[in-house]
Scaffold this active site. Structure first.
Site, PDB file in Angstrom:
ATOM      1  N   SER A  74       7.548  79.738  22.444  1.00  0.00           N
ATOM      2  CA  SER A  74       6.782  79.747  21.185  1.00  0.00           C
ATOM      3  C   SER A  74       7.313  78.727  20.198  1.00  0.00           C
ATOM      4  CB  SER A  74       6.803  81.157  20.581  1.00  0.00           C
ATOM      5  OG  SER A  74       8.139  81.598  20.440  1.00  0.00           O
ATOM      6  N   GLY A  75       7.815  77.581  20.710  1.00  0.00           N
ATOM      7  CA  GLY A  75       8.172  76.464  19.836  1.00  0.00           C
ATOM      8  C   GLY A  75       6.965  75.548  19.668  1.00  0.00           C
TER       9      GLY A  75
ATOM     10  N   ALA B 225       5.916  72.958  21.277  1.00  0.00           N
ATOM     11  CA  ALA B 225       5.168  72.582  22.475  1.00  0.00           C
ATOM     12  C   ALA B 225       4.256  73.731  22.917  1.00  0.00           C
ATOM     13  CB  ALA B 225       6.126  72.194  23.602  1.00  0.00           C
TER      14      ALA B 225
ATOM     15  N   GLN C  74      15.530  69.428  11.294  1.00  0.00           N
ATOM     16  CA  GLN C  74      15.713  69.153   9.861  1.00  0.00           C
ATOM     17  C   GLN C  74      15.050  67.843   9.458  1.00  0.00           C
ATOM     18  OE1 GLN C  74      19.911  69.059   9.006  1.00  0.00           O
ATOM     19  NE2 GLN C  74      20.146  71.267   9.143  1.00  0.00           N
TER      20      GLN C  74
ATOM     21  N   GLU D  51      15.792  57.024   9.757  1.00  0.00           N
ATOM     22  CA  GLU D  51      17.001  57.515  10.422  1.00  0.00           C
ATOM     23  C   GLU D  51      17.535  56.436  11.343  1.00  0.00           C
ATOM     24  OE1 GLU D  51      16.019  61.281  12.255  1.00  0.00           O
ATOM     25  OE2 GLU D  51      16.298  62.327  10.367  1.00  0.00           O
TER      26      GLU D  51
ATOM     27  N   HIS E  70      24.897  65.402  18.770  1.00  0.00           N
ATOM     28  CA  HIS E  70      24.682  65.002  17.381  1.00  0.00           C
ATOM     29  C   HIS E  70      26.046  64.761  16.766  1.00  0.00           C
ATOM     30  CE1 HIS E  70      23.318  64.701  13.319  1.00  0.00           C
ATOM     31  NE2 HIS E  70      22.070  64.709  13.756  1.00  0.00           N
TER      32      HIS E  70
ATOM     33  N   ARG F 163      23.025  57.308  17.457  1.00  0.00           N
ATOM     34  CA  ARG F 163      23.821  58.534  17.536  1.00  0.00           C
ATOM     35  C   ARG F 163      24.931  58.503  18.572  1.00  0.00           C
ATOM     36  NH1 ARG F 163      19.244  63.224  16.925  1.00  0.00           N
ATOM     37  NH2 ARG F 163      18.844  62.714  14.769  1.00  0.00           N
TER      38      ARG F 163
ATOM     39  N   HIS G 125      23.138  68.476  21.340  1.00  0.00           N
ATOM     40  CA  HIS G 125      21.994  68.563  20.438  1.00  0.00           C
ATOM     41  C   HIS G 125      20.649  68.499  21.147  1.00  0.00           C
ATOM     42  CE1 HIS G 125      19.897  68.151  16.690  1.00  0.00           C
ATOM     43  NE2 HIS G 125      19.468  66.935  16.961  1.00  0.00           N
TER      44      HIS G 125
ATOM     45  N   ARG H 214      17.516  59.405  23.118  1.00  0.00           N
ATOM     46  CA  ARG H 214      16.339  59.696  22.287  1.00  0.00           C
ATOM     47  C   ARG H 214      16.468  59.052  20.916  1.00  0.00           C
ATOM     48  NH1 ARG H 214      15.181  64.726  18.560  1.00  0.00           N
ATOM     49  NH2 ARG H 214      17.399  64.420  18.232  1.00  0.00           N
TER      50      ARG H 214
ATOM     51  N   SER I 166      11.210  63.673  19.084  1.00  0.00           N
ATOM     52  CA  SER I 166      10.985  64.786  20.019  1.00  0.00           C
ATOM     53  C   SER I 166       9.873  65.729  19.575  1.00  0.00           C
ATOM     54  CB  SER I 166      12.269  65.565  20.274  1.00  0.00           C
ATOM     55  OG  SER I 166      13.031  65.651  19.123  1.00  0.00           O
ATOM     56  N   LEU I 167       9.770  65.994  18.277  1.00  0.00           N
ATOM     57  CA  LEU I 167       8.665  66.850  17.819  1.00  0.00           C
ATOM     58  C   LEU I 167       7.342  66.150  18.135  1.00  0.00           C
ATOM     59  CD1 LEU I 167      10.179  67.938  14.378  1.00  0.00           C
ATOM     60  CD2 LEU I 167       9.835  69.428  16.348  1.00  0.00           C
TER      61      LEU I 167
HETATM   62  C1  LIG Z   1      19.335  71.594  14.671  1.00  0.00           C
HETATM   63  C2  LIG Z   1      18.251  70.751  15.274  1.00  0.00           C
HETATM   64  C3  LIG Z   1      17.655  69.739  14.542  1.00  0.00           C
HETATM   65  C4  LIG Z   1      16.650  68.957  15.102  1.00  0.00           C
HETATM   66  N1  LIG Z   1      16.029  68.012  14.320  1.00  0.00           N
HETATM   67  C5  LIG Z   1      14.970  67.332  14.837  1.00  0.00           C
HETATM   68  C6  LIG Z   1      14.219  66.443  14.020  1.00  0.00           C
HETATM   69  O1  LIG Z   1      14.488  66.278  12.840  1.00  0.00           O
HETATM   70  N2  LIG Z   1      13.177  65.795  14.589  1.00  0.00           N
HETATM   71  C7  LIG Z   1      12.821  65.943  15.894  1.00  0.00           C
HETATM   72  O2  LIG Z   1      11.854  65.312  16.360  1.00  0.00           O
HETATM   73  N3  LIG Z   1      13.511  66.801  16.680  1.00  0.00           N
HETATM   74  C8  LIG Z   1      14.552  67.500  16.182  1.00  0.00           C
HETATM   75  N4  LIG Z   1      15.238  68.380  16.965  1.00  0.00           N
HETATM   76  C9  LIG Z   1      14.767  68.599  18.340  1.00  0.00           C
HETATM   77  C10 LIG Z   1      13.495  69.430  18.322  1.00  0.00           C
HETATM   78  O3  LIG Z   1      13.615  70.434  17.347  1.00  0.00           O
HETATM   79  C11 LIG Z   1      13.257  70.076  19.683  1.00  0.00           C
HETATM   80  O4  LIG Z   1      13.364  69.132  20.703  1.00  0.00           O
HETATM   81  C12 LIG Z   1      11.865  70.691  19.743  1.00  0.00           C
HETATM   82  O5  LIG Z   1      11.672  71.539  18.638  1.00  0.00           O
HETATM   83  C13 LIG Z   1      11.717  71.462  21.032  1.00  0.00           C
HETATM   84  O6  LIG Z   1      10.516  72.171  20.978  1.00  0.00           O
HETATM   85  P1  LIG Z   1      10.044  73.007  22.246  1.00  0.00           P
HETATM   86  O7  LIG Z   1       8.737  73.622  21.894  1.00  0.00           O
HETATM   87  O8  LIG Z   1      10.127  72.165  23.435  1.00  0.00           O
HETATM   88  O9  LIG Z   1      11.174  74.127  22.430  1.00  0.00           O
HETATM   89  P2  LIG Z   1      11.700  75.241  21.431  1.00  0.00           P
HETATM   90  O10 LIG Z   1      11.220  75.015  20.069  1.00  0.00           O
HETATM   91  O11 LIG Z   1      13.170  75.339  21.604  1.00  0.00           O
HETATM   92  O12 LIG Z   1      11.044  76.575  21.990  1.00  0.00           O
HETATM   93  C14 LIG Z   1      11.469  77.106  23.222  1.00  0.00           C
HETATM   94  C15 LIG Z   1      10.808  78.451  23.411  1.00  0.00           C
HETATM   95  O13 LIG Z   1      10.938  78.873  24.762  1.00  0.00           O
HETATM   96  C16 LIG Z   1      11.322  80.240  24.792  1.00  0.00           C
HETATM   97  N5  LIG Z   1      12.008  80.521  26.059  1.00  0.00           N
HETATM   98  C17 LIG Z   1      13.043  79.833  26.620  1.00  0.00           C
HETATM   99  N6  LIG Z   1      13.389  80.406  27.798  1.00  0.00           N
HETATM  100  C18 LIG Z   1      12.562  81.460  27.989  1.00  0.00           C
HETATM  101  C19 LIG Z   1      12.427  82.448  29.003  1.00  0.00           C
HETATM  102  N7  LIG Z   1      13.233  82.489  30.074  1.00  0.00           N
HETATM  103  N8  LIG Z   1      11.486  83.375  28.875  1.00  0.00           N
HETATM  104  C20 LIG Z   1      10.652  83.399  27.795  1.00  0.00           C
HETATM  105  N9  LIG Z   1      10.742  82.484  26.787  1.00  0.00           N
HETATM  106  C21 LIG Z   1      11.676  81.541  26.897  1.00  0.00           C
HETATM  107  C22 LIG Z   1      12.201  80.393  23.583  1.00  0.00           C
HETATM  108  O14 LIG Z   1      12.351  81.740  23.235  1.00  0.00           O
HETATM  109  C23 LIG Z   1      11.420  79.563  22.569  1.00  0.00           C
HETATM  110  O15 LIG Z   1      10.362  80.322  22.051  1.00  0.00           O
HETATM  111  C24 LIG Z   1      16.248  69.173  16.430  1.00  0.00           C
HETATM  112  C25 LIG Z   1      16.846  70.184  17.169  1.00  0.00           C
HETATM  113  C26 LIG Z   1      17.836  70.975  16.608  1.00  0.00           C
HETATM  114  C27 LIG Z   1      18.454  72.069  17.415  1.00  0.00           C
END
Ligand SMILES: Cc1cc2nc3c(=O)[nH]c(=O)nc-3n(C[C@H](O)[C@H](O)[C@H](O)COP(=O)(O)OP(=O)(O)OC[C@H]3O[C@@H](n4cnc5c(N)ncnc54)[C@H](O)[C@@H]3O)c2cc1C
Length: 544
Positions: free
Chosen positions: A11-12, A14, A48, A116, A244, A292, A353, A388, A393-394
């Protein structure tokens, strides 16, 4: 047992982007989102700095953003994919703005654009220093408007269901491996249940938790990557872990470290060593705003020279009013542990990170397993290459969720026509067996799991961190092998818990990182091995 048209794991940004699109396009179909924690406990929430995009076309251009991304990727990006993400990204950002995400604006109403490390222009949209939290909020709010989306929280996905579960031998060489859905651990009943899906999207995020110090939350255990590897799918370039440079150093804190965004250095923050020396000029002419990996290696080197566990980020000379306005979250966090940024330097150290590699996908987010897509941090699309570019990444997550959605739509339409001719996938829920838990008992000692977890993190931090050597990698693999054997034995004999499943996944992910690192006989981007300090002329992806 559930049956759904679209299954979204995670639920991120993606997962939610895909779910919203599928629900809008097919109001009569069911979209099921499963997530192992609270809905918003994701890497996304902690982003952030912001999201990169060519917004000011007068000063910036697609070409410049493409070039910056390629330079960061150190020769390993797939140019075609970079072009797709940069060019389609702006439209995706507009979409999330329409869904309600708010980004900071200037007094005249134009968006405030940040810069950045590695970016040649101002192109980062942000919401103060909590951009990810705002985007996650907007997506979850939008989700509530769709009755055909169901979300199950605290639901742990254990494994993908493939022909293997129907009794067939599946190997890496098996053509047309199919994903029929997943087995999940229902935390309410503590039973393993099956979810059968027409289309499955893995959006399980990163794997920072395999390291002792990470900016990633506890959910980031690389589950999606481990599941695909077990299902004999393709995994790529796992050695490229971005550390990071500046996570807040808090002695005794395990798990998630608080991030001090690069934007603080973009606004004038200066790194200093134990003696107060601004050391970055000794490492790179771009000083504190070098990429980085260079900054992280410089900090690592300063820490090793001085024997300290951190260096400092000096913000004392910065306009404090502006600091508070741009970084309220960082200001408050520092204050809460007795650091007044106007008077004290902030202790910082590098932390794991971002994972650049992951589940290998093509330009439509298709994995090597049929009916299984991957998007976001768990995927390896070819955008990041060996490193990266900040805030890409977002953007990548949204662009590829959209592409997965487009491809899934096309496939669904084609299959509806086929099934009308009785030539569909041919597998109903009744033929997928229930989970077999015979012979397992409740774990007697949780210490076996928690201690092994600490060992994984220790091994990865000490041997497979920012600087690697052949000897360290060999040591790491031996120790990981032993942990793998012990954990498999536990897995065979005990009833499943999220902790045991996560440990198992983290061991697999660690193994994949070490294996890829061992196969890469060069130093490139984020992978630095002192036994091969130079870049090889042969440019290759490592695929396992
Ligand atoms: C502190 C921090 C700062 C960042 N700053 C930036 C930024 O400024 N700009 C940028 O572009 N990127 C940034 N990033 C990177 C970016 O946030 C992530 O790469 C991106 O949000 C990932 O999104 P996602 O949807 O792939 O995964 P996530 O947002 O991590 O979501 C993963 C989901 O999968 C679920 N999940 C995992 N395993 C299972 C399982 N086995 N069963 C059920 N559910 C599961 C989790 O519960 C969660 O809901 C940052 C990352 C961090 C940690």
């Amino acid at each position: 047992m559930y049956q759904t048209d679209f299954l979204v794991i995670g639920s991120g940004i993606a997962g939610l982007t895909f779910a919203l699109k599928a629900a809008k396009q097919f109001p009569d179909k069911k979209v099921l989102v499963v997530t192992k924690a609270q809905a918003d406990e994701t890497n996304t929430k902690y982003a952030q700095g912001g999201i990169a995009g060519v917004w000011d076309a007068d000063k910036d251009s697609f070409e410049k953003h493409i070039e910056d991304t390629l330079i960061a990727g150190d020769g390993l990006c797939n140019r075609h994919i970079v072009e797709i993400v940069v060019k389609e990204g702006v439209e995706r950002i507009r979409e999330i703005i329409e869904w309600g995400a708010q980004f900071d604006k200037e007094a005249d109403g134009d968006y405030k654009l940040g810069k950045e490390g590695g970016h040649s222009e101002y192109r980062i949209l942000h919401h103060k220093d909590v951009t990810g939290k705002e985007m996650e909020r907007a997506l979850l709010t939008e989700l509530e408007r769709h009755k055909n989306i169901e979300m199950i929280k605290h639901c742990f996905v254990v494994d993908l269901i493939t022909q293997h579960h129907l009794g067939h031998l599946v190997t890496k060489a098996t053509p047309n491996i199919e994903c029929y859905g997943v087995y999940v651990l229902n935390r309410e009943t503590n039973q393993i249940e099956k979810i059968i899906a027409q289309t499955t999207l893995l959006a399980t995020g990163g794997n920072g938790q395999v390291y002792r110090s990470t900016t990633n939350p506890f959910i980031a255990t690389g589950d999606g990557v481990a599941m695909v590897y077990r299902a004999k799918g393709r995994i790529e370039n796992m050695e490229f872990i971005q550390f990071h440079p500046t996570a807040l150093y808090e002695p005794g804190v395990r798990g998630q470290s608080f991030l001090i965004t690069e934007a603080v250095r973009g606004d004038g923050g200066i790194l200093r060593n134990k003696n107060g020396e601004a050391f970055m000029e000794r490492y790179d002419p771009r000083k504190d705003l070098a990429p980085r990996d260079i900054v992280a290696r410089a900090i690592d080197s300063e820490m090793k020279i001085s024997g300290t566990e951190h260096v400092y980020l000096d913000c004392r000379h910065m306009d404090q009013h502006k600091f508070l306005e741009h970084f309220p979250n960082i200001y408050e966090k520092c204050k809460s542990i007795g650091i007044d940024v106007a008077k004290h330097m902030i202790p910082v150290a590098p932390a794991a990170h971002y994972s650049c590699g992951g589940i290998k996908t093509d330009e439509w987010g298709r994995t090597s397993i049929n009916h299984l897509y991957a998007a976001g941090e768990c995927a390896s699309t070819g955008l990041h290459g060996a490193n990266r570019l900040a805030s890409n990444s977002l953007l990548e997550a949204m662009v590829f969720s959209h592409r997965c959605f487009l491809d899934a739509c096309a496939k669904l339409t084609a299959e509806v026509e086929l099934s009308a001719l009785h030539k569909g996938r041919g597998v109903g829920s009744e033929v997928v067996p229930d989970w077999n838990a015979t012979g397992t008992t409740q774990p007697k000692e949780m210490i076996l799991i928690t201690q092994s977890l600490k060992e994984v993190q220790q091994i990865m931090s000490d041997y497979v961190g920012i600087v690697r050597t052949n000897v360290r990698l060999q040591r790491a693999i031996k120790r990981i092998d032993l942990l793998w054997e012990e954990t498999e034995a536990l897995y065979e004999t005990t009833t499943l818990s999220p902790q045991l499943c996560e440990l198992r996944n983290m061991i697999t992910v660690s193994y994949l990182i070490v294996k890829c690192a061992s196969f890469r006989k060069e130093s490139r981007g984020l992978h630095f091995n002192t036994d091969y300090p130079d870049k090889s002329e042969m440019v290759q992806n490592i695929v396992l």
